[in-house]
Scaffold this active site. Structure first.
Site, mmCIF file in Angstrom:
data_model
loop_
_atom_site.group_PDB
_atom_site.id
_atom_site.type_symbol
_atom_site.label_atom_id
_atom_site.label_comp_id
_atom_site.label_asym_id
_atom_site.label_seq_id
_atom_site.Cartn_x
_atom_site.Cartn_y
_atom_site.Cartn_z
ATOM 1 N N ARG A 74 -5.250 11.607 7.356
ATOM 2 C CA ARG A 74 -5.084 12.505 8.494
ATOM 3 C C ARG A 74 -6.259 13.425 8.786
ATOM 4 N NH1 ARG A 74 0.220 15.693 7.954
ATOM 5 N NH2 ARG A 74 0.354 15.077 5.766
ATOM 6 N N TYR A 95 11.510 6.543 -6.961
ATOM 7 C CA TYR A 95 11.847 6.680 -5.534
ATOM 8 C C TYR A 95 13.167 5.986 -5.214
ATOM 9 C CZ TYR A 95 7.649 8.779 -3.460
ATOM 10 O OH TYR A 95 6.659 9.639 -3.080
ATOM 11 N N ASP A 112 1.293 1.386 1.939
ATOM 12 C CA ASP A 112 2.040 2.410 1.215
ATOM 13 C C ASP A 112 2.706 1.763 0.009
ATOM 14 O OD1 ASP A 112 3.112 5.374 1.713
ATOM 15 O OD2 ASP A 112 4.667 4.194 0.726
ATOM 16 N N ARG A 158 -6.931 8.358 -0.552
ATOM 17 C CA ARG A 158 -6.475 8.719 0.800
ATOM 18 C C ARG A 158 -7.660 8.983 1.741
ATOM 19 N NH1 ARG A 158 -2.310 13.173 0.318
ATOM 20 N NH2 ARG A 158 -1.447 11.969 -1.372
ATOM 21 N N ARG A 197 -3.235 5.937 14.477
ATOM 22 C CA ARG A 197 -1.845 6.159 14.072
ATOM 23 C C ARG A 197 -0.966 6.466 15.294
ATOM 24 N NH1 ARG A 197 0.914 9.689 9.348
ATOM 25 N NH2 ARG A 197 2.934 9.817 10.352
#
Lengths: 339, 339
Positions: B25, B147, B71, B21, B34
């Protein structure tokens, strides 16, 4: 009590069994009492109702030990922190601790305010059959402190970890206060009549090895030493969840080590040998199917052979597990391990 | 590329480093792009912007590899499942799979619809310096299937586990479909220009050992065998998160094994020996403090000694970690491991 004998590695007619969260939502009888209590915290604070739900699984399932119905978070609650149980979100402290200056506001005599727990214990011990053990419990200082700082369940624990790596003194100060309360709390539980105590370190796996030993295990050891020196006849069970890689470094003055379902029993036995009695570790989801129970029980029994073992799940009961399968599990373990 | 050399255990001038990652962020530059993209999925689907954020950490931090910005859930998305990213809740499939009858509705040619990923890869490979590797990736079939059945992140995984213990055929059928797509998806990534691929098994620890080997690892092995037989020059990294107790049973046709921060590097090294190159495993929260970085890097380097090692975090970057500390980490690793 065969549960207590097993904790001290004395021979027992079969391997005793109880289940974490055995007094829980999968039982319709539990749901009825909880409804009556209004909410979860009311139930914890009502000795008569808390006693009733504690006894239910002993009567319904035939397990060999009852565990006090309560919650680990009553300690921070009685230290003065506001606690809410929000449906679908779990417990929340709306005003978590932010810094060292707030520590002096924590009530260091919280154990004196937990009289509803001691009253519950006295009631249970009166009503519980003499051959069944009553287990008291607490959260570990680390697990409690994490809730107090994070305010709620978390995936990354980044608030408390930031403190650990930047300002460890704050966390150690908090852990010292909580440790002192936990010691006195367990002591009062013992004086009120519990026959064994379990320390839940549910968030053990939040820390890397070194930090775990420093910020959690050392405090658990301190509690064990304190309790053991005063109450050597009371078995201590420690359950540090999901830390298989350094299980063999977890030494201390306790009797039973809890093993989560993610740690294969063979691996645990290999690491621990006869140093501690092992408790666990059936995958709770196996209770969805009788075949899966048979298979899972057999594997564990093959490793442990009714020696130095207390049968349990490797985590708490899941709310939608069938009660009849829980009954089946208890019967199966007691049959299969009969001497 | 020193990253690729290290994957194949060839000597390198220093231990290469990248961070899971790393395009995330914590980077203000990422947040700006983003913002421009509107939301997370738009960013994944926009090759120009996805390329831009992929390159940012290479330029800003000086890491030795870029990882494709995307993703893992684009596979179920392009199989036809509705996917929403809800702020503070993470990804959600509002209509998770309920039973076998729904499997025929899944698009088995999903890999053909993922052209935006392949376009992103081509763009990145054009712009990325020749000595820097580009890593492609996928979720493992198990993690993706979880998921698709649970619909969202979960603590107990009880929906898919109920199927596993009661109706394993349904889950195996689903896993077969997903495995086939993952193979073809990775193959297209390789054809588009990635230099290595990583398989993220983020939910490895959801299953007990036997079930893990059956429902997750066997499918990962199948993918590795397929890719390796066709593209032997492409290193395969597998990252089964938090399963230390049976690390040594995880065999297969891959090159690098990812180690999470909860598994001490010494333990992993001891279990794996030289069988696989190890990638990892600094606790991301150490990036809150330079002293904690120094200490953590030293411990890992002492164990791995710039041999058979790719430096990385043991989990993804946390959003509030300081960028300057991430830069410091890269510099520190490259200095400390210099031959």
């Amino acid at each position: 009590m065969i549960f207590i004998d097993a904790c001290f590695r004395k021979p027992t007619p079969y391997t005793p069994i109880w289940m974490m969260r055995q007094a829980g939502r999968y039982l319709p009888e539990y749901m009825a009492v909880r409804e009556k209590a209004g909410d979860f915290l009311n139930l914890c604070k009502n000795p008569k109702l808390a006693c009733e739900v504690t006894l239910q699984p002993v009567d319904i399932l035939g397990v060999d030990a009852a565990i006090l119905f309560s919650d680990i978070l009553v300690i921070p609650l009685e230290m003065g922190m506001d606690l809410k149980f929000i449906k679908g979100k779990g417990p929340i402290f709306p005003e978590p601790l932010k810094d060292e200056s707030q520590l002096c506001a924590l009530d260091e005599n919280a154990h004196l305010k937990l009289t509803y727990v001691y009253d519950t214990i006295k009631l249970i011990r009166e009503k519980l059959a003499n051959d069944k053990a009553l287990i008291g419990f607490t959260g570990s200082p680390w697990t409690l402190a994490t809730y107090m700082i994070e305010g709620q369940g978390t995936k990354v624990y980044n608030i408390i970890k930031k403190e650990i790596y930047k300002n460890p003194k704050f966390i150690h100060k908090l852990l010292k206060i909580v440790t002192q309360t936990v010691k006195l709390y367990l002591e009062e539980q013992i004086k009120s009549g519990v026959n064994a105590v379990q320390i839940f370190d549910s968030w053990a796996a939040a820390l890397e090895e070194d930090k775990y030993l420093e910020f959690s295990w050392s405090y658990i050891q301190e509690i064990c030493t304190y309790i053991k020196s005063k109450y050597p006849h009371i078995p201590i069970i420690v359950f540090p969840k999901s830390v298989p890689a350094y299980l063999d470094k977890l030494d201390g003055d306790f009797d039973v080590l809890g093993i989560d379902w993610g740690t294969p029993m063979e691996f645990a036995k290999d690491k621990i040998g006869d140093k501690f009695v092992l408790q666990g570790n059936l995958e709770p989801a196996r209770l969805y199917s009788k075949e899966a129970i048979d298979d899972g029980v057999q594997k564990i029994v093959d490793v442990m052979k009714n020696e130095g073992h207390i049968f349990n799940l490797g985590h708490g009961m899941i709310p939608d597990l069938p009660v009849e399968n829980a009954k089946y599990l208890v019967k199966r373990v007691q049959e299969l391990t009969k001497r």
